[in-house]
Scaffold this motif. Structure first.
Motif, PDB file in Angstrom:
ATOM      1  N   TYR A   9       0.826  -1.197   0.000  1.00 12.50           N
ATOM      2  CA  TYR A   9       0.000   0.000   0.000  1.00 12.50           C
ATOM      3  C   TYR A   9       0.869   1.259   0.000  1.00 12.50           C
ATOM      4  O   TYR A   9       0.593   2.224  -0.724  1.00 12.50           O
ATOM      5  CB  TYR A   9      -0.933  -0.012   1.204  1.00 12.50           C
ATOM      6  N   THR A  21      -6.490   1.329  -9.496  1.00 13.65           N
ATOM      7  CA  THR A  21      -6.854   1.204  -8.087  1.00 13.65           C
ATOM      8  C   THR A  21      -5.787   0.402  -7.355  1.00 13.65           C
ATOM      9  O   THR A  21      -5.020  -0.362  -7.956  1.00 13.65           O
ATOM     10  CB  THR A  21      -8.209   0.487  -7.919  1.00 13.65           C
ATOM     11  N   SER A  23      -6.279  -2.107  -5.455  1.00 11.20           N
ATOM     12  CA  SER A  23      -6.571  -3.535  -5.580  1.00 11.20           C
ATOM     13  C   SER A  23      -5.964  -4.097  -6.868  1.00 11.20           C
ATOM     14  O   SER A  23      -5.324  -5.144  -6.870  1.00 11.20           O
ATOM     15  CB  SER A  23      -8.085  -3.744  -5.574  1.00 11.20           C
ATOM     16  N   GLU A  48     -15.581  -9.833  -0.512  1.00 11.46           N
ATOM     17  CA  GLU A  48     -15.161  -8.750  -1.405  1.00 11.46           C
ATOM     18  C   GLU A  48     -13.980  -8.020  -0.786  1.00 11.46           C
ATOM     19  O   GLU A  48     -14.072  -7.505   0.331  1.00 11.46           O
ATOM     20  CB  GLU A  48     -16.315  -7.770  -1.641  1.00 11.46           C
ATOM     21  N   ILE A  49     -12.865  -7.977  -1.510  1.00 14.63           N
ATOM     22  CA  ILE A  49     -11.703  -7.225  -1.051  1.00 14.63           C
ATOM     23  C   ILE A  49     -11.746  -5.832  -1.671  1.00 14.63           C
ATOM     24  O   ILE A  49     -12.178  -5.664  -2.813  1.00 14.63           O
ATOM     25  CB  ILE A  49     -10.397  -7.961  -1.413  1.00 14.63           C
ATOM     26  N   LYS A  50     -11.332  -4.835  -0.906  1.00 11.41           N
ATOM     27  CA  LYS A  50     -11.462  -3.446  -1.354  1.00 11.41           C
ATOM     28  C   LYS A  50     -10.118  -2.734  -1.309  1.00 11.41           C
ATOM     29  O   LYS A  50      -9.131  -3.262  -0.810  1.00 11.41           O
ATOM     30  CB  LYS A  50     -12.484  -2.717  -0.477  1.00 11.41           C
ATOM     31  N   ASP A  51     -10.114  -1.516  -1.849  1.00  8.00           N
ATOM     32  CA  ASP A  51      -8.909  -0.694  -1.817  1.00  8.00           C
ATOM     33  C   ASP A  51      -8.645  -0.202  -0.397  1.00  8.00           C
ATOM     34  O   ASP A  51      -9.568  -0.003   0.385  1.00  8.00           O
ATOM     35  CB  ASP A  51      -9.054   0.514  -2.751  1.00  8.00           C
ATOM     36  N   ASP A  52      -7.387   0.003  -0.104  1.00  4.94           N
ATOM     37  CA  ASP A  52      -6.938   0.552   1.183  1.00  4.94           C
ATOM     38  C   ASP A  52      -6.757  -0.564   2.215  1.00  4.94           C
ATOM     39  O   ASP A  52      -7.164  -1.713   2.008  1.00  4.94           O
ATOM     40  CB  ASP A  52      -7.896   1.614   1.722  1.00  4.94           C
ATOM     41  N   SER A 119     -12.762  -1.565   7.509  1.00  4.25           N
ATOM     42  CA  SER A 119     -12.799  -0.248   6.871  1.00  4.25           C
ATOM     43  C   SER A 119     -11.912   0.701   7.657  1.00  4.25           C
ATOM     44  O   SER A 119     -11.213   0.296   8.594  1.00  4.25           O
ATOM     45  CB  SER A 119     -14.239   0.273   6.832  1.00  4.25           C
ATOM     46  N   PHE A 153      -8.982  -3.703   3.448  1.00  9.02           N
ATOM     47  CA  PHE A 153     -10.407  -3.462   3.608  1.00  9.02           C
ATOM     48  C   PHE A 153     -11.153  -4.612   2.915  1.00  9.02           C
ATOM     49  O   PHE A 153     -10.784  -5.045   1.822  1.00  9.02           O
ATOM     50  CB  PHE A 153     -10.829  -2.148   2.957  1.00  9.02           C
ATOM     51  N   MET A 154     -12.224  -5.066   3.537  1.00 12.71           N
ATOM     52  CA  MET A 154     -12.989  -6.166   2.935  1.00 12.71           C
ATOM     53  C   MET A 154     -14.342  -6.274   3.594  1.00 12.71           C
ATOM     54  O   MET A 154     -14.593  -5.685   4.656  1.00 12.71           O
ATOM     55  CB  MET A 154     -12.232  -7.490   3.094  1.00 12.71           C
ATOM     56  N   GLU A 155     -15.219  -7.035   2.955  1.00 10.47           N
ATOM     57  CA  GLU A 155     -16.499  -7.408   3.547  1.00 10.47           C
ATOM     58  C   GLU A 155     -16.709  -8.897   3.332  1.00 10.47           C
ATOM     59  O   GLU A 155     -16.529  -9.406   2.224  1.00 10.47           O
ATOM     60  CB  GLU A 155     -17.656  -6.624   2.923  1.00 10.47           C
TER      61      GLU A 155
END
Length: 641
Positions: A9, A21, A23, A48-52, A119, A153-155
């Protein structure tokens, strides 16, 4: 495999590539599947994996909405400490909180489901109930094992396919684990999202009035069970009591004080096996039920579980002795069921829900109208092609579990392919017909020679497919195991698990490596002629290559467990090679020089086996296990005379 996500990162921020991005930037450095398929066992249904990224920092807090989750949060705290971060657990939601743990039924509809959100606000774990929150925390533990103190970050939204997911280990066929070993197993099962655990018990509970039965076996005491039950409960695992109650009572019935309860003292099974000792409680003896009542009265108060497995399987000699007149009058099925119903009434008296193996009942579908509905029927089978589908359909309408096995027993190295197909088959049929649970079994027949790690692949795979079949049926077991045991050990463990297939000749419920020692008298001309010299040599070379890989690993217990298992298997192959090359009718024809060499090598392996055994297990039962290993050695010595 582990990633320092934070490093990537920072690199991304420094380079600041346009129209890319974070990701996608990460995926340029590591292939996409590695990122999305980070090592989680079981794999979650929605991810779901996210940016940051989020970085844990020392001095922050884990907020718990209930004290029941303290041990689960403590596991998160402990694994973060391994990465240099010290968090504190609190029941106060205030500043510096980085992990929020709450039951939110409105946010998660699925029973025992959870959501995990990472988050900029930290990590939030919501559950449908306390159990769901616990599962979310165990997923967080695995995420930290992957990434360390800086996680993406993920959900995640996840829930189990099958409500009850358990492991049964055999503590009655010689090997009785130390309490510390059971704690280790329970910790592992908790992270793998199991919620039931059983100890298969014939004679290894220290009943106060029956010391003669358990004296030489280092049994579990009432205090041991109280401690283990508490340990399991704190980790959201139900410790289900288990006591043989019909068949498999030979350790009791072989003593004069109990022999009058036996069905008979010598019999043949339907498979042609001859038993020269008592095996089954006789339903024709009225004291049989009173005897069981006395056991249950002492055993059951030590368990918080509402279930109780009475077993009642493999009553081989039923109707061959004292109950023969009853069977002639009423039929074998009715005699069996009548006694099981008496056991059922006992179990109800103690406020438990009975579990019973279904191997006998499945043969009498005409009696199903008489079966109680408030019983859990355990459908078992341990070969890869076992017809779980037909048996599950038969018990549709009843509460039932499917019960495959690890295929580790009667072996040194296991039968990995058989285990995985057996487990997959059982799970698929269970889901199709509405199984209430799955119970993967790890038996100890004929000396319990397999060391504990041989059972790990079966534990891991069952955990995965029973939680989420569609997402996990093709899971990479090497990757999953490596999260806990490292890549090299995991690779070797899986490779040797399939070594039995190289012989191009399989036997049911056993590997040929172990069969040489279990029943050397069965290794006759017909058996030997089925073995190919080329396959034996290929298998030997394959195992020796794995042995050389083991030898360069850092010293630890698993290394020596695998080494010992491989060396036993190599010795078995060399004994078979000696017989095959000489075109012998049996092992008795092996030359005196070779017999002497094999005996010396076996003695060395037994000495190592004994030392390894005592690392995880109690002394009781060891001499009986070794006595079985010496069976072939005794044959060689007799020939020498």
């Amino acid at each position: 495999m582990s990633y320092n996500y934070f490093v990537f990162y920072k690199l991304y921020q420094k380079l600041n590539p346009e129209s890319l991005t974070f990701s996608n930037f990460f995926k340029m450095l590591y292939n996409e599947n590695e990122v999305i398929d980070m090592i989680l066992i079981p794999r979650p249904k929605k991810f779901e994996i996210k940016d940051d990224v989020f970085e844990f920092k020392s001095g922050e807090y884990i907020f718990l909405s209930t004290k029941n989750l303290f041990k689960s949060a403590e596991k998160v705290k402990r694994v973060l400490k391994d990465f240099g971060v010290e968090l504190f657990i609190s029941y106060y939601k205030g500043s510096k909180t980085s992990i929020y743990v709450e039951v939110e039924r409105g946010k998660i509809k699925e029973k025992s489901g959870y959501k995990l959100i990472v988050s900029s606000d930290g990590v939030k774990v919501y559950g449908n109930n306390n159990l769901g929150v616990h599962y979310g925390l165990m997923t967080l533990v695995q995420i930290i094992r992957n990434y360390g103190n800086t996680i993406p970050f993920m959900e995640i939204h996840d829930w189990p396919d099958i409500e009850n997911r358990g492991v049964l280990i055999d503590i009655s066929r010689d090997k009785v684990p130390k309490l510390e070993t059971l704690y280790y197993i329970v910790d592992l099962l908790s992270e793998l999202k199991y919620n039931q655990f059983q100890l298969y018990t014939e004679h290894t509970f220290a009943y106060r009035e029956h010391e003669k039965v358990w004296r030489d076996y280092s049994p579990f005491t009432s205090e041991d069970i109280i401690k283990l039950d508490k340990y399991c409960k704190e980790r959201f695992i139900e410790l289900v009591p288990n006591q043989a109650s019909f068949g498999h009572m030979e350790k009791w019935l072989s003593h004069n004080e109990y022999s009058y309860l036996a069905e008979t003292f010598e019999f043949n099974t339907s498979c042609g096996e001859h038993y020269s000792h008592p095996f089954t409680l006789s339903p024709a003896v009225s004291d049989s039920i009173e005897f069981l009542d006395s056991l249950y009265r002492e055993l059951l108060p030590h368990f918080s579980s509402k279930h109780f497995n009475v077993n009642a399987d493999e009553t081989f000699d039923l109707c061959q002795g004292k109950s023969k007149p009853l069977c002639e009058k009423h039929g074998k099925g009715k005699v069996y069921l009548s006694f099981v119903l008496k056991i059922y009434n006992l179990v109800k008296k103690y406020g438990k829900k009975m579990m019973v193996w279904a191997d006998i009942l499945k043969n009498y579908p005409e009696l199903f109208n008489d079966l109680p509905k408030d019983v859990v029927y355990l459908i078992w089978g341990y070969e890869k092609d076992h017809n779980f589908d037909a048996e599950c359909e038969l018990f549709r309408g009843f509460e039932f579990y499917v019960c495959p096995g690890t295929s580790s027993w009667n072996s040194f190295l296991g039968r990995l392919e058989n285990a995985l197909l057996n487990i997959k088959n059982a799970t698929e049929s269970g889901l199709k017909y509405g199984a209430k649970g799955i119970l993967v079994t790890d038996w100890g027949d004929n000396g319990h020679w397999q060391h504990l790690p041989i059972s790990f692949p079966g534990f891991f795979y069952t955990s995965a497919v029973s939680w989420g079949f569609d997402k996990n049926q093709d899971i990479d077991l090497k990757e999953a195991l490596s999260l806990y045991f490292g890549e090299q050990v995991s690779e070797i463990l899986l490779e040797v698990g399939n070594a039995y297939k190289l012989l191009e000749f399989e036997v049911p419920n056993s590997s040929i490596f172990a069969l040489v020692f279990i029943k050397p008298e069965f290794i006759n001309k017909k058996f030997i002629s089925k073995l190919k010299i080329e396959a034996l040599v290929k298998t030997k070379d394959y195992l020796e290559e794995r042995l050389s890989k083991i030898n360069i690993l850092n010293d630890n217990l698993i290394k020596y467990e695998l080494k010992n298992a491989i060396e036993f298997s190599i010795l078995a192959i060399e004994i078979l090679l000696s017989a095959r090359k000489s075109k012998l009718d049996s092992l008795e024809g092996i030359s005196p020089v070779a017999r002497e060499e094999f005996s010396i090598r076996l003695e060395k392996l037994i000495n190592e086996f004994e030392k390894i055994w005592l690392k995880r297990n109690k002394m009781g039962g060891l001499s009986y296990s070794i006595e079985k290993l010496r069976k072939i050695q005794n044959i060689f010595k007799e020939l020498k005379k």
